[in-house]
Enzyme design. Structure first.
Site, short mmCIF file in Angstrom:
data_model
loop_
_atom_site.label_atom_id
_atom_site.label_comp_id
_atom_site.label_asym_id
_atom_site.label_seq_id
_atom_site.Cartn_x
_atom_site.Cartn_y
_atom_site.Cartn_z
N CYS A 161 0.73 -1.28 -0.04
CA CYS A 161 -0.06 0.11 -0.03
C CYS A 161 0.78 1.12 -0.11
O CYS A 161 2.09 1.22 -0.30
CB CYS A 161 -1.01 -0.13 1.24
SG CYS A 161 -0.29 -0.09 2.60
N ASN B 230 2.19 1.40 4.38
CA ASN B 230 2.57 0.11 4.92
C ASN B 230 2.09 0.21 6.54
O ASN B 230 2.84 -0.56 7.28
CB ASN B 230 3.98 -0.31 4.88
CG ASN B 230 4.32 -1.69 5.28
OD1 ASN B 230 5.16 -2.10 5.50
ND2 ASN B 230 3.48 -2.43 5.28
N CYS C 62 -1.65 0.64 7.53
CA CYS C 62 -2.83 0.44 7.36
C CYS C 62 -3.26 -0.94 6.67
O CYS C 62 -3.39 -2.08 7.25
CB CYS C 62 -3.89 1.70 7.05
SG CYS C 62 -3.74 2.93 8.02
N ARG C 63 -3.27 -0.68 5.30
CA ARG C 63 -3.92 -1.83 4.66
C ARG C 63 -3.13 -2.86 4.35
O ARG C 63 -3.53 -3.93 4.51
CB ARG C 63 -4.24 -1.22 3.22
CG ARG C 63 -5.58 -0.22 3.28
CD ARG C 63 -5.74 0.91 1.97
NE ARG C 63 -4.57 1.73 1.84
CZ ARG C 63 -4.41 2.37 0.62
NH1 ARG C 63 -5.01 2.32 -0.31
NH2 ARG C 63 -3.22 3.23 0.90
N SER C 64 -1.98 -2.75 3.71
CA SER C 64 -0.94 -3.90 3.40
C SER C 64 -0.68 -4.68 4.64
O SER C 64 -0.57 -5.85 4.43
CB SER C 64 0.12 -3.63 2.71
OG SER C 64 1.08 -2.65 3.27
N ASP D 1 -8.37 4.02 1.10
CA ASP D 1 -7.18 4.24 2.23
C ASP D 1 -8.11 4.97 3.35
O ASP D 1 -8.83 5.85 2.92
CB ASP D 1 -6.48 5.36 1.59
CG ASP D 1 -5.33 6.00 2.61
OD1 ASP D 1 -5.30 5.41 3.61
OD2 ASP D 1 -4.54 6.87 2.17
#
Ligand code: 4NP
Length: 176
Positions: A15, A18, A20-22, A138
């Site tokens: 993401c 690095n 939150c999402r990934s 995001d």
């Protein structure tokens, strides 16, 4: 040599920051691979295209929402994606189209530098027909619901990813 001792398939989730999402995708995928009994065969990592949060733990909101859904992100630390990742990983899966475009540029740099084998590059949500063509939004500047939506989308796509990768390794009827 048994299947579990074979060289693992390596997956990198990417993401922007690095945090939150990934890292959520990494934790969810690891959890699912572990539950299916294949954590040695399928190894996950995550990285960001930006360097802002390198060395930091995942965002407290991602950790909390993950924990509430059974995923532990606490041991993860942010890092930036590198050209070497294109030879170190088999699959590099972006959380959104912007980060996929950044990764495409990096892949061209890796190729120009003569760095070896190139990972398959794609969007994580393209792994499942219900989420295909979408970005993992995001959640960083939004409210709590955004963090749950991230987990919902990632769970759907990583279920499909896990089944596809196990099938590709000759594992059928994984119960996942
Ligand atoms: P991520 O979210 O890409 O899912 O880790 C973000 C984290 C930090 C920022 C943006 C997005 N930031 O602007 O610092």
């Amino acid at each position: 040599m048994s299947l579990s001792q074979d060289k693992p398939t390596r997956i990198l989730f990417v993401c922007l920051g690095n945090i939150c999402r990934s890292p959520t995708a990494e934790a969810v995928f690891r959890h699912k691979a572990g539950q299916a009994g294949w954590h040695n065969l399928l190894q996950a990592d995550s990285a960001g295209t930006a360097a802002w949060h390198v060395g930091k733990v995942p965002d407290a909101r991602s950790q909390q929402h993950g924990r509430e859904r059974g995923y532990d992100l606490s041991s993860l630390r942010a890092r930036q994606v590198t050209t070497a990742d294109f030879s170190d990983f088999d699959h590099i899966l972006a959380m959104d189209a912007d980060n996929l475009a950044e990764l495409e540029k990096l892949r061209q740099q890796a190729a120009a530098a003569g760095q070896g084998r190139t990972a398959r590059l794609g969007l994580l949500l393209d792994e499942h027909p219900d989420t295909a063509g979408r970005d993992v939004p995001d959640p960083y500047y939004g409210g709590p619901a955004g963090f749950d939506e991230v987990i919902d989308l990632i769970e759907t796509a990583t279920d499909a990813l896990l089944r596809r990768l196990l099938k590709a390794r000759g594992v059928f009827g994984c119960g996942c």
